[in-house]
Design an enzyme around this catalytic site. Structure first.
Site, mmCIF file in Angstrom:
data_model
loop_
_atom_site.group_PDB
_atom_site.id
_atom_site.type_symbol
_atom_site.label_atom_id
_atom_site.label_comp_id
_atom_site.label_asym_id
_atom_site.label_seq_id
_atom_site.Cartn_x
_atom_site.Cartn_y
_atom_site.Cartn_z
ATOM 1 N N GLU A 1 0.611 -1.139 -0.075
ATOM 2 C CA GLU A 1 -0.124 -0.128 -0.059
ATOM 3 C C GLU A 1 0.983 1.235 -0.023
ATOM 4 O O GLU A 1 1.868 1.223 0.782
ATOM 5 C CB GLU A 1 -1.005 0.212 1.290
ATOM 6 C CG GLU A 1 -2.052 1.149 1.250
ATOM 7 C CD GLU A 1 -2.880 1.132 2.266
ATOM 8 O OE1 GLU A 1 -2.914 0.359 3.075
ATOM 9 O OE2 GLU A 1 -3.755 2.025 2.364
ATOM 10 N N GLY B 1 2.856 2.261 10.795
ATOM 11 C CA GLY B 1 2.487 1.405 11.845
ATOM 12 C C GLY B 1 2.354 0.059 11.635
ATOM 13 O O GLY B 1 2.983 -0.882 12.226
ATOM 14 N N ALA B 2 1.553 -0.382 10.800
ATOM 15 C CA ALA B 2 1.259 -1.684 10.207
ATOM 16 C C ALA B 2 0.377 -1.740 9.009
ATOM 17 O O ALA B 2 0.179 -0.740 8.420
ATOM 18 C CB ALA B 2 0.425 -2.479 11.377
ATOM 19 N N MET B 3 0.189 -3.095 8.631
ATOM 20 C CA MET B 3 -0.507 -3.139 7.275
ATOM 21 C C MET B 3 -1.349 -4.325 7.272
ATOM 22 O O MET B 3 -1.147 -5.298 7.484
ATOM 23 C CB MET B 3 0.445 -3.435 6.137
ATOM 24 C CG MET B 3 0.061 -3.393 4.733
ATOM 25 S SD MET B 3 -1.057 -1.900 4.270
ATOM 26 C CE MET B 3 -2.098 -2.832 3.276
ATOM 27 N N HIS C 1 -6.750 -2.054 15.000
ATOM 28 C CA HIS C 1 -6.911 -1.392 13.647
ATOM 29 C C HIS C 1 -6.834 -2.511 12.252
ATOM 30 O O HIS C 1 -7.595 -2.706 11.357
ATOM 31 C CB HIS C 1 -6.045 -0.285 13.425
ATOM 32 C CG HIS C 1 -6.074 0.392 12.284
ATOM 33 N ND1 HIS C 1 -6.731 1.591 12.237
ATOM 34 C CD2 HIS C 1 -5.516 0.278 11.114
ATOM 35 C CE1 HIS C 1 -6.925 1.947 11.132
ATOM 36 N NE2 HIS C 1 -5.855 1.392 10.133
ATOM 37 N N GLU C 2 -5.619 -3.108 12.479
ATOM 38 C CA GLU C 2 -5.495 -3.995 11.142
ATOM 39 C C GLU C 2 -6.347 -5.309 11.345
ATOM 40 O O GLU C 2 -6.936 -5.586 9.958
ATOM 41 C CB GLU C 2 -3.965 -4.450 11.254
ATOM 42 C CG GLU C 2 -2.820 -3.561 11.479
ATOM 43 C CD GLU C 2 -3.163 -2.248 10.204
ATOM 44 O OE1 GLU C 2 -3.427 -2.734 9.249
ATOM 45 O OE2 GLU C 2 -2.696 -1.291 10.606
ATOM 46 N N HIS D 1 -9.688 -4.158 9.486
ATOM 47 C CA HIS D 1 -9.771 -3.772 8.206
ATOM 48 C C HIS D 1 -10.169 -5.077 7.482
ATOM 49 O O HIS D 1 -10.352 -4.833 6.422
ATOM 50 C CB HIS D 1 -8.222 -3.632 7.906
ATOM 51 C CG HIS D 1 -7.769 -2.103 7.547
ATOM 52 N ND1 HIS D 1 -8.601 -1.137 7.054
ATOM 53 C CD2 HIS D 1 -6.661 -1.359 8.111
ATOM 54 C CE1 HIS D 1 -8.036 0.079 7.038
ATOM 55 N NE2 HIS D 1 -6.852 0.138 7.704
HETATM 56 C C1 7ML Z 1 -3.603 3.954 11.483
HETATM 57 C C2 7ML Z 1 -1.396 2.953 8.651
HETATM 58 C C3 7ML Z 1 -0.701 3.582 7.795
HETATM 59 C C4 7ML Z 1 -0.423 4.744 7.421
HETATM 60 C C5 7ML Z 1 -1.902 1.483 8.923
HETATM 61 C C6 7ML Z 1 -0.468 2.697 6.510
HETATM 62 C C7 7ML Z 1 -2.936 1.115 7.970
HETATM 63 C C8 7ML Z 1 -1.629 1.878 5.723
HETATM 64 C C9 7ML Z 1 -2.338 1.027 6.549
HETATM 65 C C10 7ML Z 1 -3.887 3.940 12.970
HETATM 66 C C11 7ML Z 1 -3.522 2.852 13.771
HETATM 67 C C12 7ML Z 1 -2.584 1.901 13.018
HETATM 68 C C13 7ML Z 1 -1.895 2.404 11.897
HETATM 69 C C14 7ML Z 1 -2.316 3.337 11.170
HETATM 70 C C15 7ML Z 1 -1.510 3.842 9.911
HETATM 71 C C16 7ML Z 1 -0.722 5.599 8.673
HETATM 72 C C17 7ML Z 1 -1.186 5.244 9.764
HETATM 73 N N1 7ML Z 1 -3.502 0.588 5.563
HETATM 74 O O1 7ML Z 1 -3.590 0.268 8.379
HETATM 75 O O2 7ML Z 1 -3.954 2.377 7.826
HETATM 76 ZN ZN ZN Z 2 -5.586 1.438 8.283
#
Ligand code: 7ML
Ligand code: ZN
Length: 879
Positions: free
Chosen positions: A127, A267-269, A303-304, A307
């Site tokens: 991403e 943070g993560a994916m 969060h992940e 998704h």
């Molecule tokens: C937000 C993430 C990204 C970028 C993670 C990368 C994601 C895109 C990814 C809230 C909690 C943890 C991570 C993020 C975050 C900036 C922030 N899809 O899951 O949104």
């Molecule tokens: Zn996210």
């Protein structure tokens, strides 16, 4: 021209559907550190409604093309056109099988996008547009297909070979090699693809879904981190259970993998069934991670996981719709955290974060609506606006429709769109249709940037008992958008008597009164509410629970604020009233400081803090939030011209006076909470530690501080208490600080995540000398400019969280920082662009600093080969 290169702007209005269905993507990847070979086979079928012939357009970046065939005919360079990041085959047959073979070089990939090396293992980040750095493919989220992935590698170096979906086969190959095949039954966009190859250890658990599906949960980490996965696993299980209960959503495969890496841009994916995490959001042990880290892990794991439905099962049509999945998923993770910990505390932290990060963003050169109309580099749009403001807009649906109505909307959204790539409009339509309401006007929140100001005035007529409340909303023009409209604002209101009792609410049009919070809706630029039968002039409790993301202006008296702080039923309003009182006091002293007048402590503030400290009923974590003074950056946002040194001096003065006036109470509370109990992870224990450590930070301003911190450091059995003590010593410039830091360094020098904390404690130290230290720390063996966590800990913290260091009036902070942006840009443009945004607020400073910052911006702008990422940030800032 290369996409994302400076100047090339992509517009939302130019969206065109992709003419082709891709039935399946077959990948064969021969994994190697220096060279990886990728063979891809895609079956293209022309979609109905598109006239034949059509061209096939693919994306690719930094790929070495070995061969390309169409329907088994080898194409020569005359058969296709490569232009920037696209490859076009004109006039392809309506049924076309395309095969490609490319080579890529993971060990030379420092951008951490596509396939790259972390320690000894290889992994991917796709991403938003990283898949094109792995193979040629229509790398856009509305092209969804099923993936069959065969990974092949040396068995010794890469015993673990992971990709999305289910493992469907494995075997050995000559020469000590082996292969593993993965099949992902759910069609997905390329940004959700992942692969991991290496020698990783795993922690395993199980989860049975409500309908009886057995899910195997695996967290893969480097061997030495096996004892730090327990909390992440527990968080994952809690998230799975919570999503079933609250959203009626179950997991849909039999495996769920999480891989932790030290080298990650974000943070993560949420890659389908193969989440990849920054190790910061997985690894925790009481002696290595703070309570904030534990809470961060819970939130990000949630969060992940969330998704999987909001993002993966239903994804985005194009990247302009990013908030569709991100705003919604942040809302879901906030709710998860609120249900797991303290709702009120979580809410306050979210609001504090929105105000101190998103509000300035929306008022600066990168201002954009949650659904932007244009971008040049999509990576620059993973912003506080898309995420945090996006989540508040989802929360407003929830406020307007109620939990039941909101869940009805979610249900319809999934019924309509499961398996599709959709838009924010589709989400709004599902919410509206499920509840049979019209949300068109509400939809303006998607297209308008900027933070609305709401001016509230009131009048009480003691003869008639009538109270008139007038609200005027106004959104100032922003950098990106001149004309603004009025927005729909849910307005949650309470009225209090002077002694803090909730007064009955009865509008003049109503026959009877209600007690408690009333939800009113504001749609017009000006609106008036007339309440009757009020026995006294009420204290208005406005926008309870922060019911709309606005800036409220109401001239509270100190007395009224004191009433709210002491008595309001809404924890956000209580906290906010305390913040406002503290803010006013600090800004007044800042003015005194500037005019060389003596500073003083406001008595109301003293009494309010005394009240908070004496409260033995309230959640300690909530009291801790109330005692945290507004941070320097937030205070800076309240001034027309930022007075960096004045804010720092005034805030310190107020803190020190409060500490000394209330020393007895702080000490008492501190020693009650410092009860020598062994560490426990519970929310209640975290709450106690947070109040204890905020008390300590005040006591550091008194003569008992140093010995308390030193004792706490000596007896601490957890990272929260240890860090609070060392930070206290460092900030007071104690003679004990040096030993504390070096003992810490000796103990943790080989531990990447803990050393981040060591860098942060030093980078955050106020004053113009810190830049010298930061520069020196860049030579420390634990620092690496290639590692985003290190860059954020040392350079990011210095430039974004240390105002007196970064804004030193000799420009030394600016110059240092601009050097880093240029240095980083050659390695990792995404991180460089994030760092570059530290200059975004430059126009709000005095002439001297403005000139110094502008000069650095211009220096960056004129650097050779500047990436599109940094160019977009810098050129907007200079506009
Ligand atoms: C937000 C993430 C990204 C970028 C993670 C990368 C994601 C895109 C990814 C809230 C909690 C943890 C991570 C993020 C975050 C900036 C922030 N899809 O899951 O949104
Ligand atoms: Zn996210």
């Amino acid at each position: 021209m290369k996409e994302g290169v400076a100047g090339k702007v992509i517009y939302r209005k130019n969206y065109l559907a992709y003419p082709w269905d891709i039935k399946q993507l077959n990948l064969h990847i021969a994994v190697g550190v220096e060279t990886t070979t990728v063979r891809a086979q895609m079956d293209f079928n022309l979609k109905s409604g598109f006239d034949s012939p059509q061209s096939i357009v693919l994306h690719g970046g930094d790929l070495q093309l070995l061969s390309i065939t169409l329907n088994d005919r080898r194409l020569s360079e005359a058969d296709y056109v490569i232009e920037g990041e696209t490859l076009t085959i004109a006039d392809a047959p309506a049924t076309s099988v395309l095969k490609t073979e490319v080579q890529i070089h993971p060990s030379k990939n420092f951008a951490l996008e596509g396939l790259y090396l972390s320690g000894e293992f290889l992994l991917t980040q796709c991403e938003a547009q990283g898949f094109r750095k792995i193979t040629w493919f229509p790398d856009r989220p509305d092209v969804m297909t099923t993936y069959r992935v065969t990974l092949e590698a040396d068995q010794l170096a890469f015993p673990v070979l992971l990709s999305n979906g289910n493992e469907v086969g494995r075997g050995e190959l000559p020469g000590g090699r082996h292969w593993v095949r993965w099949d992902d039954p759910f069609p997905k966009p390329s940004y959700l693809f992942a692969l991991v190859a290496g020698d990783l250890a795993l922690v395993e658990d199980r989860f049975t879904t409500r309908s009886g599906r057995e899910v195997s949960l695996r967290i893969y980490v480097e061997e030495e981190n096996l004892d730090r996965c327990e909390h992440a696993m527990e968080s994952l299980i809690n998230a799975m259970r919570w999503d079933e209960k609250r959203f009626n959503l179950e997991y849909d495969l039999n495996i769920y993998h999480i891989v932790a890496t030290n080298d990650f841009n974000m943070g993560a994916m949420e890659n389908k069934s193969l989440n990849i995490f920054n190790s910061k959001y997985v690894l925790a042990r009481p002696d290595t991670a703070t309570d904030a880290d534990y809470q961060g892990i819970e939130g990000v794991i949630g969060h992940e996981y969330f998704h999987n439905w909001t993002g993966n099962r239903v994804t985005c049509q194009d990247w302009f719709q990013l908030t569709l999945k991100e705003g919604l998923t942040v809302f879901r993770d906030e709710e998860f955290s609120a249900d797991m910990q303290s709702r009120a505390v979580k809410r306050i932290r979210v609001i504090r974060d929105l105000r101190s990060r998103q509000y300035p963003e929306d008022d600066g050169p990168m201002s954009h609506p949650i659904r932007p109309d244009q971008y040049s580099e999509i990576n620059n749009f993973y912003t506080a606006t898309i995420y945090q403001k996006g989540a508040t807009i989802i929360r407003m649906y929830h406020t307007l429709l109620g939990e039941d109505g909101f869940q009805k909307g979610m249900k319809l959204y999934f019924e309509r769109h499961d398996g599709q790539a959709v838009t924010c409009d589709d989400f709004l339509a599902a919410m509206a249709d499920a509840n049979d309401v019209n949300l068109d006007r509400f939809g303006r929140w998607y297209s308008q940037s900027g933070t609305p100001q709401v001016k509230v005035t009131d009048n009480y007529d003691s003869e008639t008992g009538t109270y008139t409340l007038k609200l005027e909303q106004h959104t100032a023009p922003t950098h990106d958008q001149q004309d603004k409209h009025s927005l729909v604002l849910p307005f949650a209101l309470g009225l209090l008597s002077e002694d803090g009792k909730e007064l009955p609410l009865q509008l003049e049009t109503e026959a009877s009164a209600t007690v408690g919070t009333r939800l009113l809706i504001i749609e017009k630029a000006q609106q008036e509410f007339i309440f009757i039968n009020l026995p006294e002039k009420p204290v208005p409790s406005l926008f309870r629970d922060f019911s709309a993301p606005v800036k409220v202006q109401y001239e509270y008296t100190q007395q009224q604020l004191a009433t709210l702080i002491a008595h309001d039923s809404d924890p956000f309003v209580r906290w906010d009233a305390a913040q406002q009182m503290a803010q006013t006091a600090i800004l007044e002293q800042c003015a005194n400081h500037r005019q060389d007048r003596e500073m003083s402590l406001d008595v109301s503030l003293l009494r309010a803090f005394e009240g908070v400290l004496s409260d033995r009923e309230a959640d300690p974590a909530l009291l801790a939030e109330a005692l945290v003074l507004p941070d320097e950056d937030y205070l800076a946002e309240q001034m027309d011209v930022v007075d960096v040194d004045g804010i720092h001096a005034a805030r310190n003065y107020i803190k020190s006076r409060l500490a000394n006036e209330l020393q007895e109470l702080f000490s008492e509370r501190y020693s009650d909470l410092n009860d020598a109990q062994a560490y426990r992870k519970s929310a209640a224990d975290m709450a106690r530690r947070s109040l204890k450590n905020i008390c300590l930070s005040y006591l550091m301003e008194t003569d008992v501080g140093e010995s308390l911190a030193s004792d706490q450091l000596g007896s601490s059995d957890n990272m929260t208490d240890t860090l609070a003590a060392i930070r206290g010593l460092v900030l007071m410039d104690s003679g004990l600080a040096e030993t504390a830091l070096s003992d810490f360094e000796i103990k943790w020098k080989d531990d990447a995540l803990v050393m981040d904390k060591w860098f942060i404690m030093q980078a955050i130290k106020p004053g113009r000398e810190t830049v010298v230290l930061v520069r020196k720390l860049m030579d420390h063996p634990a620092f690496s400019i290639q590692n985003p966590n290190k860059v954020r800990a040392l350079i990011g913290v210095f430039s974004m969280l240390n105002p007196t260091g970064f804004h030193a009036d000799n420009g030394s902070g600016y110059e240092f920082h601009a050097d880093r942006v240029i240095e980083l840009d050659a390695l990792n443009p995404q991180i460089a662009a994030r760092m570059a945004s530290a200059f975004n607020r430059w126009k709000r400073y005095d002439e001297g600093r403005k000139a110094l910052m502008k000069a650095q911006l211009q220096r960056i702008a004129s650097a050779e080969n500047l990436s599109g990422d940094v160019t977009e940030i810098i050129s907007n800032a200079l506009k």
